[in-house]
Design a protein around this motif. Structure first.
Motif, PDB file in Angstrom:
ATOM      1  N   GLN A 256     -15.188  23.551  43.561  1.00 47.98           N
ATOM      2  CA  GLN A 256     -15.619  23.607  44.917  1.00 47.98           C
ATOM      3  C   GLN A 256     -16.989  24.322  44.916  1.00 47.98           C
ATOM      4  O   GLN A 256     -17.523  24.284  45.903  1.00 47.98           O
ATOM      5  CB  GLN A 256     -14.496  24.657  45.641  1.00 47.98           C
ATOM      6  CG  GLN A 256     -13.105  23.966  45.820  1.00 47.98           C
ATOM      7  CD  GLN A 256     -12.197  25.046  46.309  1.00 47.98           C
ATOM      8  OE1 GLN A 256     -12.295  26.150  46.669  1.00 47.98           O
ATOM      9  NE2 GLN A 256     -11.036  24.494  46.816  1.00 47.98           N
ATOM     10  N   LYS A 257     -17.511  24.979  43.879  1.00 43.87           N
ATOM     11  CA  LYS A 257     -18.695  25.605  43.731  1.00 43.87           C
ATOM     12  C   LYS A 257     -19.828  24.643  43.071  1.00 43.87           C
ATOM     13  O   LYS A 257     -20.934  24.583  43.405  1.00 43.87           O
ATOM     14  CB  LYS A 257     -18.493  26.805  43.106  1.00 43.87           C
ATOM     15  CG  LYS A 257     -17.764  27.957  43.844  1.00 43.87           C
ATOM     16  CD  LYS A 257     -17.441  29.220  42.895  1.00 43.87           C
ATOM     17  CE  LYS A 257     -16.453  30.134  43.589  1.00 43.87           C
ATOM     18  NZ  LYS A 257     -17.048  30.810  44.725  1.00 43.87           N
TER      19      LYS A 257
ATOM     20  N   ALA B  72      -5.980  26.880  38.875  1.00 45.56           N
ATOM     21  CA  ALA B  72      -6.626  27.170  39.980  1.00 45.56           C
ATOM     22  C   ALA B  72      -8.122  27.676  39.706  1.00 45.56           C
ATOM     23  O   ALA B  72      -9.044  27.478  40.492  1.00 45.56           O
ATOM     24  CB  ALA B  72      -5.985  28.704  40.448  1.00 45.56           C
TER      25      ALA B  72
ATOM     26  N   GLU C 109      -9.997  24.244  39.970  1.00 47.85           N
ATOM     27  CA  GLU C 109     -10.246  24.017  41.450  1.00 47.85           C
ATOM     28  C   GLU C 109     -11.427  24.646  41.975  1.00 47.85           C
ATOM     29  O   GLU C 109     -12.249  24.478  42.932  1.00 47.85           O
ATOM     30  CB  GLU C 109      -8.694  24.096  42.154  1.00 47.85           C
ATOM     31  CG  GLU C 109      -8.948  23.775  43.499  1.00 47.85           C
ATOM     32  CD  GLU C 109      -7.434  23.828  44.347  1.00 47.85           C
ATOM     33  OE1 GLU C 109      -7.465  23.634  45.482  1.00 47.85           O
ATOM     34  OE2 GLU C 109      -6.565  24.191  43.525  1.00 47.85           O
ATOM     35  N   THR C 110     -11.214  26.350  41.850  1.00 50.72           N
ATOM     36  CA  THR C 110     -12.281  27.045  42.365  1.00 50.72           C
ATOM     37  C   THR C 110     -13.637  26.639  41.795  1.00 50.72           C
ATOM     38  O   THR C 110     -14.547  26.660  42.839  1.00 50.72           O
ATOM     39  CB  THR C 110     -11.718  28.377  41.893  1.00 50.72           C
ATOM     40  OG1 THR C 110     -10.773  28.980  42.697  1.00 50.72           O
ATOM     41  CG2 THR C 110     -12.800  29.281  42.640  1.00 50.72           C
TER      42      THR C 110
ATOM     43  N   LEU D 215     -14.941  34.712  38.128  1.00 50.19           N
ATOM     44  CA  LEU D 215     -14.141  33.752  38.190  1.00 50.19           C
ATOM     45  C   LEU D 215     -12.749  34.127  37.292  1.00 50.19           C
ATOM     46  O   LEU D 215     -12.623  34.422  36.236  1.00 50.19           O
ATOM     47  CB  LEU D 215     -14.533  32.252  37.620  1.00 50.19           C
ATOM     48  CG  LEU D 215     -13.583  31.450  37.610  1.00 50.19           C
ATOM     49  CD1 LEU D 215     -13.579  30.704  38.896  1.00 50.19           C
ATOM     50  CD2 LEU D 215     -13.937  30.122  36.780  1.00 50.19           C
TER      51      LEU D 215
END
Length: 245
Positions: free
Chosen positions: A75-76, A68, A71-72, A56
């Protein structure tokens, strides 16, 4: 499967903590400022048969990067069980209080204090979804104001105007955060990994990364009856494992 995010985990203590948590069955998000180095670290763990890990990209001194990364990760997974704020810098080797550059001091605080605050706040919503959330702030025995004022302490003469105050400030933030979360399942602690041989100190420390990482992992895996708002340090307080602030 419990999830953990470790900042600055592409090498040294953070990387070893990732390895040990993977061995305990955690899914690891390996935080790294440099995406390529993060991927290389993950590839190494995959080669060891530890596959429940992915990189990450996160620069703890960059608000856009932190946003960012949040957000990433969101999503996981909807849940983050553990946050280990491991990323840190030393600053220049010599830091006299009478002449240290204010710019250098600010740079150290940006990573060691403000970065921790911003990362913690950014991922707090995911941590709140965990039944047993844990926050581990990686500090240093050199952050103890009590010991720094004790001439008999073995590190009494190891003074500096940037690194040591930054860790003292981190310790203070840990206390405030733990207090605010005191009536929740959170366990929030500061952990001194000890004087460890790493790139951070030109491999001058007597401790191993395995020993240091184990201290972080212990705090990251505390049970529901475990302590919160503590300053763990086997190095500064070998008798009790709890350092004075």
């Amino acid at each position: 499967m419990k999830t953990v995010l470790i900042t600055g985990a592409n090498k040294s203590i953070g990387f070893e903590a990732a390895r040990q948590l993977l061995q305990q069955g955690y899914y690891v998000y390996l935080g790294s400022r440099d995406a390529e180095r993060g991927q290389q670290a993950v590839d190494q763990l995959h080669a060891e048969g530890l596959t429940q890990v992915e990189p990450l990209a996160i620069d703890v001194t960059n608000s856009a990067s932190i946003a960012a990364a949040r957000e990433t990760l969101g999503q996981k997974t909807a849940v983050l069980d553990v946050l280990i704020n491991n990323a840190g810098i030393l600053g220049t080797p010599v830091q006299p209080a009478t002449s240290a550059s204010v710019a250098m001091i600010k740079e150290v605080f940006d990573t060691n204090v403000f970065g921790v605050v911003e990362v913690t706040q950014a991922f707090l919503d995911l941590l709140r979804q965990s039944p047993e959330p844990r926050i581990v702030n990686v500090t240093s025995g050199l952050g103890s104001l009590t010991l720094h004022n004790d001439p008999t302490w073995k590190y009494y003469h190891v003074k500096g105007a940037a690194y040591q105050p930054s860790k003292a400030a981190l310790n203070a933030y840990t206390i405030m955060l733990a207090y605010e979360l005191r009536d929740t399942p959170f366990k929030v602690n500061a952990v001194d990994p000890g004087y460890t041989a790493t790139d951070f100190n030109h491999h001058s420390g007597p401790g191993t990364v395995q020993e240091a990482a184990a201290r972080l992992v212990k705090a990251a895996t505390l049970g529901p009856d475990g302590p919160t708002s503590q300053f763990f340090s086997d190095d500064s307080a070998p008798e009790t494992g709890i350092s004075p602030w």
